[in-house]
Enzyme design. Structure first.
Site, PDB file in Angstrom:
ATOM      1  N   ASN A   1     -30.390  66.866  57.189  1.00 55.84           N
ATOM      2  CA  ASN A   1     -30.049  66.100  58.379  1.00 55.84           C
ATOM      3  C   ASN A   1     -31.020  64.925  58.518  1.00 55.84           C
ATOM      4  OD1 ASN A   1     -28.699  65.422  60.716  1.00 55.84           O
ATOM      5  ND2 ASN A   1     -29.006  67.383  61.725  1.00 55.84           N
TER       6      ASN A   1
ATOM      7  N   HIS B   1     -20.480  63.176  62.356  1.00 60.32           N
ATOM      8  CA  HIS B   1     -21.867  63.067  61.897  1.00 60.32           C
ATOM      9  C   HIS B   1     -21.910  63.083  60.372  1.00 60.32           C
ATOM     10  CE1 HIS B   1     -26.159  63.288  62.015  1.00 60.32           C
ATOM     11  NE2 HIS B   1     -26.231  64.530  61.569  1.00 60.32           N
TER      12      HIS B   1
ATOM     13  N   CYS C   1     -26.455  57.678  61.424  1.00 60.55           N
ATOM     14  CA  CYS C   1     -26.365  58.767  60.442  1.00 60.55           C
ATOM     15  C   CYS C   1     -25.548  58.362  59.225  1.00 60.55           C
ATOM     16  CB  CYS C   1     -25.768  60.010  61.084  1.00 60.55           C
ATOM     17  SG  CYS C   1     -24.163  59.758  61.874  1.00 60.55           S
TER      18      CYS C   1
END
Length: 339
Positions: free
Chosen positions: A298, A278, A108
């Site tokens: 995302n 994240h 990520c």
């Protein structure tokens, strides 16, 4: 006296840690609990029959890592709108609306970076350079400066690598777009699907400094560079001003298991255990039913959340969302000969 204060602090911390109930991350109990709270968002099932190790690996950002130099504040000099969406502001830049998939890899930190870099390259060339910057190149070739590849990394290292070494182009898995497309396949969040199962066992691919067959120019000639990279202060106005003037940024925050169930509305942590750090891309802000939010993309594919996007509470550094903002400016002079 000071022992009493320490004891009180510990008791308060323990009480705070147990304020919110704990559920299995994939349970219907968690979803039902959230939806009964009359909170600011709605929960639903995004993941079916996946390993918990996979869910934890999705959160591959090391929070509180190395910091980039801060940039000069300019938020007070800009009149900012109540609502802003980079997809609408720069509609000639298609990457802003794109959702990628990191697969079974804690990458990520790399995706948040290359997505924002792709957007900014288009924005700062007035739409003349539309490129999908390669997550593969960053993930596999940055090395220890960025952390440990699929096992987690630093957003600051990603942006620094862009300015120092550059990044080639590369689209999503099996797209054959650009020099180095992503080589880790998407995995199946849902029961009946064609993708491979999601596990927490993905290894970092090796660094490959040559483009896929049939692509030109060469790896070295395909590099896109940043002019500068920096951190943005946790001032809400400075973050908004940065997005408004220069384009989407990379942010990072602490994920709790209830975030995995997000479907719509403005996310606010309600229940569940911490999963990890994240990184995501923040592309705007607004107010929904009186609740201020950040609009973010995302990297868990289109099946997750609101077609891959989500909103999260703005202005309270919720889950640390305003603490680790990084960004940079592309080196546009490298494109002058193309215009």
């Amino acid at each position: 006296m000071w022992w009493s204060l320490i004891l009180l602090s510990c008791l308060l911390a323990l009480t705070s840690a147990h304020d919110k109930p704990s559920f299995h991350p994939l349970s219907d109990d968690l979803i039902n609990y959230i939806n009964k709270q009359n909170t600011t968002w709605q929960a639903g099932r995004n993941f079916y029959n996946v390993d918990i190790s996979y869910l934890k690996k999705l959160c591959g950002t090391v929070l509180g890592g190395p910091k980039l130099p801060g940039r000069v504040a300019f938020g007070e000099d800009i009149d900012l709108p109540e609502t802003f969406d980079a997809r609408e502001q720069w509609s000639n830049c298609p990457t802003i609306g794109q959702i990628r998939d990191q697969g079974s890899c804690g990458s990520c930190w790399a995706f948040g970076a290359v997505e924002a870099i792709s957007d900014r390259t288009c924005i700062h060339t007035n739409g003349r350079v539309n490129v999908e910057v390669s997550a593969e190149d960053l993930l596999t070739c940055c090395g220890i400066q960025c952390g440990d590849g699929c096992n987690g990394g630093y957003p600051s290292g990603a942006w620094s690598f862009w300015t120092k070494k550059g990044l080639v182009s590369g689209g999503v898995y099996n797209s054959h777009v650009g020099c180095l497309p992503y080589t880790i396949p998407p995995c199946e969040h849902h029961v009946n699907g064609s993708r491979p199962p999601c596990t927490g066992e993905g290894d970092t691919p090796r660094c490959n400094k040559s483009c896929e067959a049939g692509y030109s120019p060469s790896y070295k000639e395909d590099k896109h560079f940043g002019y500068t990279s920096y951190s943005v202060s946790n001032s809400v106005k400075e973050i908004m001003a940065e997005i408004y003037k220069n384009g989407p940024v990379e942010g990072a925050f602490t994920v709790f298991s209830d975030f995995l169930t997000y479907k719509s509305g403005v996310y606010k942590h309600e229940a569940g255990d911490m999963m990890g750090g994240h990184a995501i891309r923040i592309l705007g802000w607004g107010v929904e039913n009186g609740v201020p939010y950040w609009l973010a993309a995302n990297s868990w594919n289109l099946d997750w959340g609101d077609n891959g996007f989500f909103k999260i509470l703005r202005g309270e550094n919720h889950c640390g969302i305003e603490s680790e903002i990084v960004a940079g400016i592309p080196r546009t002079d490298q494109y002058w000969g193309r215009f």
